[in-house]
Design an enzyme around this catalytic site. Sequence first.
Site, PDB file in Angstrom:
ATOM      1  N   SER A 165     -10.795  -0.166   3.134  1.00 49.09           N
ATOM      2  CA  SER A 165     -10.066  -0.434   4.381  1.00 49.09           C
ATOM      3  C   SER A 165      -9.337   0.825   4.826  1.00 49.09           C
ATOM      4  O   SER A 165      -8.599   1.421   4.044  1.00 49.09           O
ATOM      5  CB  SER A 165      -9.045  -1.554   4.173  1.00 49.09           C
ATOM      6  OG  SER A 165      -9.722  -2.753   3.933  1.00 49.09           O
ATOM      7  N   ARG A 192       0.808  -1.231   0.000  1.00 47.58           N
ATOM      8  CA  ARG A 192       0.000   0.000   0.000  1.00 47.58           C
ATOM      9  C   ARG A 192       0.843   1.286   0.000  1.00 47.58           C
ATOM     10  O   ARG A 192       0.404   2.305   0.512  1.00 47.58           O
ATOM     11  CB  ARG A 192      -0.974   0.027   1.184  1.00 47.58           C
ATOM     12  CG  ARG A 192      -1.981  -1.086   1.200  1.00 47.58           C
ATOM     13  CD  ARG A 192      -2.898  -1.104  -0.030  1.00 47.58           C
ATOM     14  NE  ARG A 192      -3.811  -2.215   0.059  1.00 47.58           N
ATOM     15  CZ  ARG A 192      -3.554  -3.432  -0.455  1.00 47.58           C
ATOM     16  NH1 ARG A 192      -2.444  -3.653  -1.135  1.00 47.58           N
ATOM     17  NH2 ARG A 192      -4.428  -4.399  -0.306  1.00 47.58           N
ATOM     18  N   GLU A 234      -4.101   3.441   6.108  1.00 50.21           N
ATOM     19  CA  GLU A 234      -3.814   3.262   4.676  1.00 50.21           C
ATOM     20  C   GLU A 234      -4.349   4.488   3.912  1.00 50.21           C
ATOM     21  O   GLU A 234      -3.767   4.946   2.929  1.00 50.21           O
ATOM     22  CB  GLU A 234      -4.520   1.985   4.212  1.00 50.21           C
ATOM     23  CG  GLU A 234      -4.482   1.746   2.734  1.00 50.21           C
ATOM     24  CD  GLU A 234      -5.319   0.537   2.331  1.00 50.21           C
ATOM     25  OE1 GLU A 234      -5.377  -0.452   3.097  1.00 50.21           O
ATOM     26  OE2 GLU A 234      -5.927   0.597   1.254  1.00 50.21           O
TER      27      GLU A 234
HETATM   28  C1  LIG Z   1     -15.213   0.371  -1.484  1.00 53.16           C
HETATM   29  C2  LIG Z   1     -13.712   0.518  -1.570  1.00 53.16           C
HETATM   30  C3  LIG Z   1     -12.914  -0.609  -1.610  1.00 53.16           C
HETATM   31  C4  LIG Z   1     -11.532  -0.492  -1.711  1.00 53.16           C
HETATM   32  N1  LIG Z   1     -10.770  -1.617  -1.768  1.00 53.16           N
HETATM   33  C5  LIG Z   1      -9.432  -1.525  -1.932  1.00 53.16           C
HETATM   34  C6  LIG Z   1      -8.612  -2.700  -2.055  1.00 53.16           C
HETATM   35  O1  LIG Z   1      -9.090  -3.828  -2.026  1.00 53.16           O
HETATM   36  N2  LIG Z   1      -7.286  -2.548  -2.221  1.00 53.16           N
HETATM   37  C7  LIG Z   1      -6.695  -1.309  -2.286  1.00 53.16           C
HETATM   38  O2  LIG Z   1      -5.475  -1.235  -2.467  1.00 53.16           O
HETATM   39  N3  LIG Z   1      -7.441  -0.180  -2.146  1.00 53.16           N
HETATM   40  C8  LIG Z   1      -8.778  -0.251  -1.983  1.00 53.16           C
HETATM   41  N4  LIG Z   1      -9.531   0.880  -1.853  1.00 53.16           N
HETATM   42  C9  LIG Z   1      -8.857   2.188  -1.752  1.00 53.16           C
HETATM   43  C10 LIG Z   1      -8.671   2.954  -3.086  1.00 53.16           C
HETATM   44  O3  LIG Z   1      -9.652   2.603  -4.028  1.00 53.16           O
HETATM   45  C11 LIG Z   1      -7.290   2.748  -3.696  1.00 53.16           C
HETATM   46  O4  LIG Z   1      -6.254   3.129  -2.805  1.00 53.16           O
HETATM   47  C12 LIG Z   1      -7.102   3.545  -4.990  1.00 53.16           C
HETATM   48  O5  LIG Z   1      -5.907   3.134  -5.600  1.00 53.16           O
HETATM   49  C13 LIG Z   1      -7.081   5.066  -4.791  1.00 53.16           C
HETATM   50  O6  LIG Z   1      -7.180   5.650  -6.087  1.00 53.16           O
HETATM   51  P1  LIG Z   1      -7.790   7.102  -6.325  1.00 53.16           P
HETATM   52  O7  LIG Z   1      -7.579   7.404  -7.768  1.00 53.16           O
HETATM   53  O8  LIG Z   1      -9.174   7.187  -5.831  1.00 53.16           O
HETATM   54  O9  LIG Z   1      -6.807   7.992  -5.448  1.00 53.16           O
HETATM   55  P2  LIG Z   1      -7.203   9.163  -4.403  1.00 53.16           P
HETATM   56  O10 LIG Z   1      -7.957   8.563  -3.284  1.00 53.16           O
HETATM   57  O11 LIG Z   1      -7.802  10.291  -5.130  1.00 53.16           O
HETATM   58  O12 LIG Z   1      -5.753   9.573  -3.902  1.00 53.16           O
HETATM   59  C14 LIG Z   1      -5.004   8.715  -3.050  1.00 53.16           C
HETATM   60  C15 LIG Z   1      -3.561   9.201  -3.062  1.00 53.16           C
HETATM   61  O13 LIG Z   1      -3.013   8.971  -4.360  1.00 53.16           O
HETATM   62  C16 LIG Z   1      -2.470  10.187  -4.867  1.00 53.16           C
HETATM   63  N5  LIG Z   1      -2.632  10.225  -6.310  1.00 53.16           N
HETATM   64  C17 LIG Z   1      -3.761  10.043  -7.023  1.00 53.16           C
HETATM   65  N6  LIG Z   1      -3.514  10.181  -8.325  1.00 53.16           N
HETATM   66  C18 LIG Z   1      -2.200  10.467  -8.449  1.00 53.16           C
HETATM   67  C19 LIG Z   1      -1.333  10.732  -9.547  1.00 53.16           C
HETATM   68  N7  LIG Z   1      -1.762  10.760 -10.797  1.00 53.16           N
HETATM   69  N8  LIG Z   1      -0.026  10.974  -9.276  1.00 53.16           N
HETATM   70  C20 LIG Z   1       0.449  10.990  -8.019  1.00 53.16           C
HETATM   71  N9  LIG Z   1      -0.320  10.749  -6.936  1.00 53.16           N
HETATM   72  C21 LIG Z   1      -1.640  10.497  -7.163  1.00 53.16           C
HETATM   73  C22 LIG Z   1      -3.265  11.290  -4.183  1.00 53.16           C
HETATM   74  O14 LIG Z   1      -2.569  12.524  -4.205  1.00 53.16           O
HETATM   75  C23 LIG Z   1      -3.452  10.707  -2.799  1.00 53.16           C
HETATM   76  O15 LIG Z   1      -2.297  10.944  -2.018  1.00 53.16           O
HETATM   77  C24 LIG Z   1     -10.925   0.791  -1.759  1.00 53.16           C
HETATM   78  C25 LIG Z   1     -11.744   1.933  -1.704  1.00 53.16           C
HETATM   79  C26 LIG Z   1     -13.130   1.804  -1.621  1.00 53.16           C
HETATM   80  C27 LIG Z   1     -13.989   3.046  -1.615  1.00 53.16           C
END
Ligand SMILES: Cc1cc2nc3c(=O)[nH]c(=O)nc-3n(C[C@H](O)[C@H](O)[C@H](O)COP(=O)(O)OP(=O)(O)OC[C@H]3O[C@@H](n4cnc5c(N)ncnc54)[C@H](O)[C@@H]3O)c2cc1C
Length: 298
Positions: free
Chosen positions: A209, A160, A279
């Site tokens: 999570s 993560r 996380e």
């Molecule tokens: C219902 C649910 C289930 C989930 N299950 C999982 C799971 O099983 N496994 C898991 O790993 N995660 C899970 N997640 C968490 C999440 O979906 C992941 O961590 C996902 O990768 C975050 O992506 P995002 O684009 O929404 O990032 P955001 O939440 O918008 O950002 C998260 C971080 O990433 C950075 N970021 C985003 N885009 C960029 C970019 N282009 N360059 C640099 N930094 C960037 C942001 O600045 C921030 O620090 C879950 C979330 C939900 C709501």
Amino acid sequence: MHTFANLGYWRVGGPMERFLCPATPDDLRVALLDARERGRGFFVLGRGSNLLVPDEGLSGTTVQLGGEFCTIREVHGNAETVDLRVGAGVWNDVLLKRQLGKLSGLGALAGVPGTMGGAIAMNAGTALGEIDKVVTRVEGLDAEGRACTIERRDLPMRYREGGLPVGFVVTAAVLRLSRAGADDEAQRVEAHKAHRKATQPLNQPSCGSVFRNPPGDSAGRLIQDAGLKGWRSGNAQISEKHANFIVNLGGAQANDVLCCIRTAMQAVWARSRVLLSPEVHIVGTWDEKLWPFLPARE
Ligand SMILES: Cc1cc2nc3c(=O)[nH]c(=O)nc-3n(C[C@H](O)[C@H](O)[C@H](O)COP(=O)(O)OP(=O)(O)OC[C@H]3O[C@@H](n4cnc5c(N)ncnc54)[C@H](O)[C@@H]3O)c2cc1C
């Protein structure tokens, strides 16, 4: 006005001082350099599926990648593998749906919302794998706005944690997927998604999570054993269905979510002497009384 409560999965968090959707690398570079000049901060938002922002919002410039950053292109292929260049703004579910049953390697994204940029930044993963296993290189802009490419071997991706340099904005990632095993993986992905639906509160706003699992243990089990399933602060609740989820029952404040996070950390420390590590990315400025939780020296 753009607020995190409107855009993020938790449906909490205040306004963005300035919100831009760059569509090209040039637009992004201009936005980044302009934000540097303003000196108010620069933040890259994916889909806000792993993010907690204060009720007061976020100062500076927030960008969400669009346009050219939302494309998928095959850049190399042979009898065994195919390299896909996936823009950082591509949604995981779109990518997964497109490749499922054709190529294997994307089990890491099964049921994981968000963008490719967020998946790299978080090293997203599931019981079916982690994204770092298929990444071969990451493209982006460094904190000075210079275009650069980082080979996977030079990126310290861990559980993560994407291991990106500070201020690095991912613009695309090259993923090496396999032609073998696609049907098997499609079945595993469907089974995994069904399991999640049965065990996670997917019908309520959450960020998945909240805490990383400590080595060899489960954050959900530790929080449940601390008696906190169903515990509430305002309208934020430690889920009754899965204790590592905090759900918004409707109209929760970001402060309430943080209060649940802090309470879970305190209770698990008190009962099990395990310090949980969030996380979820907690960004912006918070009341010191709420954050951070650190155990007192003994
Ligand atoms: C219902 C649910 C289930 C989930 N299950 C999982 C799971 O099983 N496994 C898991 O790993 N995660 C899970 N997640 C968490 C999440 O979906 C992941 O961590 C996902 O990768 C975050 O992506 P995002 O684009 O929404 O990032 P955001 O939440 O918008 O950002 C998260 C971080 O990433 C950075 N970021 C985003 N885009 C960029 C970019 N282009 N360059 C640099 N930094 C960037 C942001 O600045 C921030 O620090 C879950 C979330 C939900 C709501």
